[in-house]
Enzyme design. Structure first.
Site, mmCIF file in Angstrom:
data_model
loop_
_atom_site.group_PDB
_atom_site.id
_atom_site.type_symbol
_atom_site.label_atom_id
_atom_site.label_comp_id
_atom_site.label_asym_id
_atom_site.label_seq_id
_atom_site.Cartn_x
_atom_site.Cartn_y
_atom_site.Cartn_z
ATOM 1 N N ASP A 175 28.424 73.314 20.678
ATOM 2 C CA ASP A 175 27.862 73.607 21.632
ATOM 3 C C ASP A 175 27.938 73.376 22.929
ATOM 4 O O ASP A 175 29.274 72.833 24.214
ATOM 5 C CB ASP A 175 27.408 71.979 21.366
ATOM 6 N N ARG A 176 26.916 74.225 23.613
ATOM 7 C CA ARG A 176 27.977 74.949 25.059
ATOM 8 C C ARG A 176 27.358 74.029 26.234
ATOM 9 O O ARG A 176 28.418 73.648 26.665
ATOM 10 C CB ARG A 176 26.653 76.030 25.638
ATOM 11 N N THR A 177 26.663 72.500 26.036
ATOM 12 C CA THR A 177 26.279 71.565 27.140
ATOM 13 C C THR A 177 27.380 70.827 26.902
ATOM 14 O O THR A 177 28.191 70.415 27.803
ATOM 15 C CB THR A 177 24.849 70.519 26.844
ATOM 16 N N CYS A 180 20.799 83.405 26.240
ATOM 17 C CA CYS A 180 21.527 81.542 26.021
ATOM 18 C C CYS A 180 21.764 82.154 27.547
ATOM 19 O O CYS A 180 22.849 82.488 28.004
ATOM 20 C CB CYS A 180 22.311 81.564 24.831
ATOM 21 N N ASN A 181 21.204 80.767 28.165
ATOM 22 C CA ASN A 181 21.615 80.773 29.512
ATOM 23 C C ASN A 181 22.872 80.248 30.145
ATOM 24 O O ASN A 181 23.818 80.708 30.000
ATOM 25 C CB ASN A 181 20.610 80.476 30.754
ATOM 26 N N THR A 182 22.482 78.513 28.856
ATOM 27 C CA THR A 182 24.050 78.336 29.221
ATOM 28 C C THR A 182 25.362 78.646 28.616
ATOM 29 O O THR A 182 26.379 78.854 29.027
ATOM 30 C CB THR A 182 23.940 77.252 28.352
ATOM 31 N N ALA A 183 25.154 79.344 27.985
ATOM 32 C CA ALA A 183 26.425 80.519 27.485
ATOM 33 C C ALA A 183 26.566 81.569 28.200
ATOM 34 O O ALA A 183 28.230 81.591 29.105
ATOM 35 C CB ALA A 183 26.542 81.417 26.079
ATOM 36 N N LYS A 226 15.214 71.807 18.592
ATOM 37 C CA LYS A 226 16.471 72.365 18.166
ATOM 38 C C LYS A 226 16.231 71.528 16.286
ATOM 39 O O LYS A 226 17.255 72.436 15.515
ATOM 40 C CB LYS A 226 18.186 71.785 18.504
ATOM 41 N N CYS A 269 16.044 77.737 29.683
ATOM 42 C CA CYS A 269 17.370 77.403 28.315
ATOM 43 C C CYS A 269 16.492 78.134 27.348
ATOM 44 O O CYS A 269 14.972 78.362 27.802
ATOM 45 C CB CYS A 269 17.470 76.282 28.183
#
Length: 248
Positions: A48-50, A84-87, A168, A198
């Site tokens: 999980d990125r966050t 994927c934005n957060t990545a 998700k 996201c």
């Protein structure tokens, strides 16, 4: 296979499927051979990125992405795209692993906002807590001289519910909740344009586009850019030359 690009996906899988569906349905075709060539890495096991961005004691997702990119680089794709934005937290480190052009979805989206809404001085942002916590979009927005509006304390719990509980965990899009978030950002916080930070939010936009609000959808934008670049390269343009305009 000649003239292909590599998609680093699986974050999450349904959002990656949405990106692939967009490029497949938007490219103009008259026969099978008109579709784009690509390799899809749907690495659903990436941590999980966050969770890592907010707490570095959690599993670090960099190493899985590093393995994916180095493996794909051996195939020599024309360019990389990572829906994927957060990545993009590790974008600089990942791009440094290869000389192959690596598109930055967030920067491309922010420049698209400036180009299409030149008179708007601020943009509303809804995103994962990780992206917001580390100012991933806020920093890119500041670089182009615009302000970011995150809304009040009621926004993030709604966004989290839409991303995690609905998409998700259940694989569904709550149309009403998505529209409520957009309405609140517009009506209460004065956001004439809202950025979907996201890819699960991009999926919500794909599934529930029937609203009156202006949105900047990075996944939709990067899908169009992917098609543009892939076709230019197929028609003889050098990949690095083709990608240069998008390497901000």
């Amino acid at each position: 296979m000649k003239h292909f690009f590599s998609i680093i996906g699986g974050m999450g899988t349904i959002a990656t499927e949405s990106y692939v569906r967009l490029i497949n349905h938007r490219v103009k075709i008259t026969k099978d051979q008109d579709y784009l060539n690509y390799c899809l890495v749907n690495d659903a096991q990436i941590p999980d990125r966050t969770a890592y961005i907010k707490d570095h004691s959690k599993p670090n997702f960099f190493y899985d992405l590093k393995d994916d990119i180095e493996g794909q680089a051996k195939l020599n794709p024309d360019f990389f795209v990572m829906p994927c934005n957060t990545a993009h937290y590790f974008y600089d480190d990942l791009a440094a692993l290869t000389d192959i052009p690596f598109l930055h979805m967030m920067r491309i989206a922010v420049h698209n906002f400036v180009d299409n809404y030149p008179d708007e001085k601020k943009i509303g942002l809804i995103a994962t807590e990780g992206s917001i916590y580390d100012h991933l979009y806020a920093d890119e927005i500041a670089k182009v001289g615009r302000e970011v509006e995150l809304g009040g304390p009621e926004i993030q719990p709604m966004v989290n519910e839409l991303i995690y509980s609905d998409i998700k965990e259940k694989g569904i899009v709550d149309h009403d909740l998505y529209h409520k978030i957009l309405k609140t950002m517009h009506d209460k916080y004065g956001c004439n344009v809202i950025l979907l930070g996201c890819t699960e939010l991009s999926l919500a936009q794909e599934k529930a586009p029937d609203h009156p609000y202006n949105v900047v959808d990075p996944q939709s934008i990067i899908a169009d850019v992917s098609i543009e670049l892939a076709l230019k390269i197929r028609n003889g343009m050098d990949p690095k030359e083709a990608c240069q305009k998008y390497l901000y």
